[in-house]
Design a protein around this motif. Structure first.
Motif, PDB file in Angstrom:
ATOM      1  N   GLU A 102       7.691  -2.119  -2.672  1.00 58.08           N
ATOM      2  CA  GLU A 102       6.806  -3.055  -3.373  1.00 58.08           C
ATOM      3  C   GLU A 102       5.509  -3.269  -2.597  1.00 58.08           C
ATOM      4  OE1 GLU A 102       6.891  -7.800  -4.357  1.00 58.08           O
ATOM      5  OE2 GLU A 102       8.778  -6.711  -4.523  1.00 58.08           O
ATOM      6  N   ALA A 103       5.623  -3.441  -1.267  1.00 60.42           N
ATOM      7  CA  ALA A 103       4.432  -3.655  -0.437  1.00 60.42           C
ATOM      8  C   ALA A 103       3.550  -2.410  -0.427  1.00 60.42           C
ATOM      9  CB  ALA A 103       4.852  -4.031   0.982  1.00 60.42           C
ATOM     10  N   LEU A 104       4.167  -1.229  -0.355  1.00 62.13           N
ATOM     11  CA  LEU A 104       3.379   0.009  -0.367  1.00 62.13           C
ATOM     12  C   LEU A 104       2.672   0.212  -1.699  1.00 62.13           C
ATOM     13  CD1 LEU A 104       5.784   2.451   1.532  1.00 62.13           C
ATOM     14  CD2 LEU A 104       3.603   1.532   2.343  1.00 62.13           C
ATOM     15  N   ASP A 105       3.353  -0.084  -2.803  1.00 65.25           N
ATOM     16  CA  ASP A 105       2.721   0.037  -4.122  1.00 65.25           C
ATOM     17  C   ASP A 105       1.519  -0.896  -4.238  1.00 65.25           C
ATOM     18  OD1 ASP A 105       4.594   1.934  -4.827  1.00 65.25           O
ATOM     19  OD2 ASP A 105       5.868   0.538  -5.961  1.00 65.25           O
ATOM     20  N   LYS A 106       1.667  -2.128  -3.738  1.00 67.96           N
ATOM     21  CA  LYS A 106       0.565  -3.095  -3.786  1.00 67.96           C
ATOM     22  C   LYS A 106      -0.609  -2.609  -2.941  1.00 67.96           C
ATOM     23  CE  LYS A 106      -0.470  -7.930  -2.792  1.00 67.96           C
ATOM     24  NZ  LYS A 106       0.012  -9.171  -2.207  1.00 67.96           N
ATOM     25  N   LEU A 107      -0.305  -2.101  -1.746  1.00 62.03           N
ATOM     26  CA  LEU A 107      -1.360  -1.604  -0.854  1.00 62.03           C
ATOM     27  C   LEU A 107      -2.087  -0.406  -1.475  1.00 62.03           C
ATOM     28  CD1 LEU A 107      -2.701  -1.810   1.939  1.00 62.03           C
ATOM     29  CD2 LEU A 107      -0.937  -0.284   2.805  1.00 62.03           C
ATOM     30  N   ARG A 108      -1.322   0.503  -2.067  1.00 58.79           N
ATOM     31  CA  ARG A 108      -1.948   1.674  -2.703  1.00 58.79           C
ATOM     32  C   ARG A 108      -2.818   1.269  -3.887  1.00 58.79           C
ATOM     33  NH1 ARG A 108       3.621   4.587  -1.890  1.00 58.79           N
ATOM     34  NH2 ARG A 108       3.213   5.583   0.120  1.00 58.79           N
ATOM     35  N   ALA A 109      -2.370   0.262  -4.651  1.00 59.09           N
ATOM     36  CA  ALA A 109      -3.167  -0.211  -5.789  1.00 59.09           C
ATOM     37  C   ALA A 109      -4.467  -0.846  -5.305  1.00 59.09           C
ATOM     38  CB  ALA A 109      -2.354  -1.206  -6.619  1.00 59.09           C
ATOM     39  N   GLU A 110      -4.398  -1.620  -4.222  1.00 55.52           N
ATOM     40  CA  GLU A 110      -5.611  -2.236  -3.670  1.00 55.52           C
ATOM     41  C   GLU A 110      -6.578  -1.170  -3.151  1.00 55.52           C
ATOM     42  OE1 GLU A 110      -4.306  -4.987  -0.679  1.00 55.52           O
ATOM     43  OE2 GLU A 110      -3.552  -6.431  -2.140  1.00 55.52           O
ATOM     44  N   ARG A 111      -6.044  -0.154  -2.482  1.00 52.04           N
ATOM     45  CA  ARG A 111      -6.899   0.914  -1.970  1.00 52.04           C
ATOM     46  C   ARG A 111      -7.550   1.690  -3.116  1.00 52.04           C
ATOM     47  NH1 ARG A 111      -4.004   3.699   3.256  1.00 52.04           N
ATOM     48  NH2 ARG A 111      -4.385   1.967   4.663  1.00 52.04           N
ATOM     49  N   ALA A 112      -6.776   1.922  -4.181  1.00 47.53           N
ATOM     50  CA  ALA A 112      -7.326   2.641  -5.333  1.00 47.53           C
ATOM     51  C   ALA A 112      -8.445   1.827  -5.978  1.00 47.53           C
ATOM     52  CB  ALA A 112      -6.216   2.940  -6.341  1.00 47.53           C
ATOM     53  N   ALA A 113      -8.271   0.500  -6.071  1.00 49.59           N
ATOM     54  CA  ALA A 113      -9.301  -0.360  -6.653  1.00 49.59           C
ATOM     55  C   ALA A 113     -10.568  -0.342  -5.792  1.00 49.59           C
ATOM     56  CB  ALA A 113      -8.779  -1.787  -6.806  1.00 49.59           C
ATOM     57  N   ILE A 114     -10.406  -0.378  -4.467  1.00 52.03           N
ATOM     58  CA  ILE A 114     -11.549  -0.336  -3.561  1.00 52.03           C
ATOM     59  C   ILE A 114     -12.264   1.011  -3.683  1.00 52.03           C
ATOM     60  CG2 ILE A 114     -12.223  -0.275  -1.114  1.00 52.03           C
ATOM     61  CD1 ILE A 114     -10.016  -2.365  -0.611  1.00 52.03           C
ATOM     62  N   GLN A 115     -11.482   2.091  -3.746  1.00 52.79           N
ATOM     63  CA  GLN A 115     -12.061   3.422  -3.867  1.00 52.79           C
ATOM     64  C   GLN A 115     -12.854   3.548  -5.181  1.00 52.79           C
ATOM     65  OE1 GLN A 115     -11.885   5.698  -1.431  1.00 52.79           O
ATOM     66  NE2 GLN A 115     -13.138   7.146  -2.569  1.00 52.79           N
ATOM     67  N   ALA A 116     -12.284   3.016  -6.266  1.00 52.47           N
ATOM     68  CA  ALA A 116     -12.969   3.071  -7.566  1.00 52.47           C
ATOM     69  C   ALA A 116     -14.262   2.254  -7.524  1.00 52.47           C
ATOM     70  CB  ALA A 116     -12.048   2.566  -8.661  1.00 52.47           C
ATOM     71  N   ALA A 117     -14.221   1.096  -6.868  1.00 52.53           N
ATOM     72  CA  ALA A 117     -15.409   0.261  -6.762  1.00 52.53           C
ATOM     73  C   ALA A 117     -16.489   0.960  -5.949  1.00 52.53           C
ATOM     74  CB  ALA A 117     -15.065  -1.090  -6.169  1.00 52.53           C
ATOM     75  N   GLU A 119     -16.879   4.230  -5.585  1.00 50.82           N
ATOM     76  CA  GLU A 119     -17.416   5.346  -6.381  1.00 50.82           C
ATOM     77  C   GLU A 119     -18.367   4.844  -7.464  1.00 50.82           C
ATOM     78  OE1 GLU A 119     -14.032   7.514  -7.803  1.00 50.82           O
ATOM     79  OE2 GLU A 119     -13.535   8.284  -5.806  1.00 50.82           O
ATOM     80  N   ALA A 120     -18.052   3.708  -8.091  1.00 50.42           N
ATOM     81  CA  ALA A 120     -18.922   3.136  -9.120  1.00 50.42           C
ATOM     82  C   ALA A 120     -20.236   2.670  -8.497  1.00 50.42           C
ATOM     83  CB  ALA A 120     -18.218   1.973  -9.808  1.00 50.42           C
ATOM     84  N   ALA A 121     -20.172   2.099  -7.293  1.00 54.76           N
ATOM     85  CA  ALA A 121     -21.387   1.632  -6.622  1.00 54.76           C
ATOM     86  C   ALA A 121     -22.250   2.826  -6.202  1.00 54.76           C
ATOM     87  CB  ALA A 121     -21.025   0.783  -5.413  1.00 54.76           C
ATOM     88  N   ALA A 122     -21.597   3.928  -5.857  1.00 54.99           N
ATOM     89  CA  ALA A 122     -22.355   5.102  -5.426  1.00 54.99           C
ATOM     90  C   ALA A 122     -23.079   5.753  -6.620  1.00 54.99           C
ATOM     91  CB  ALA A 122     -21.425   6.098  -4.786  1.00 54.99           C
TER      92      ALA A 122
END
Length: 124
Positions: A102-117, A119-122
């Protein structure tokens, strides 16, 4: 002229001259205490005082009793436990694996959201 010392004819550390100055000593009783290591301790108590059942051995610190052949058992000290050891007592391995996933899934989701943000800013 002298130093004006009020105590003449005495030296520092000189104690009382005898029982006449101190008064009579209270009647005493000596009691033997024995610890699990076989040490004997013989403290003295006032004869009218209540003698305790146990006495701490001054050599090893274990409790000592009055019975030479059956001294009190030494206290059990629990070893230091880490936080992880306490958690493992409360949770099974399956519970731990589920919480970790559960903790790993949450961490991966947060990292994916940061990565998407990022890429959108770039792109902008």
């Amino acid at each position: 002229m002298g130093s004006g010392s009020a105590i003449r004819g005495s030296r520092v550390g000189a104690g009382p001259m005898g029982e006449a100055e101190r008064g009579e000593a209270a009647p005493r009783v000596r009691v033997s205490f024995y610890c699990a290591n076989g040490h004997e301790t013989v403290p003295s108590f006032a004869s009218e005082a209540q003698v305790p059942d146990e006495w701490d051995c001054p050599r090893c610190g274990f409790p000592a009793g009055q019975d030479r052949h059956n001294p009190p058992a030494p206290p059990r000290t629990e070893p230091y436990k880490t936080h992880l050891a306490y958690v493992k007592e409360r949770r099974s391995d399956e519970d731990g694996a589920a919480i970790l996933q559960e903790a790993l899934d949450k961490l991966r989701a947060e990292r994916a959201a940061i990565q998407a943000a990022m890429e959108a800013a770039a792109k902008n």
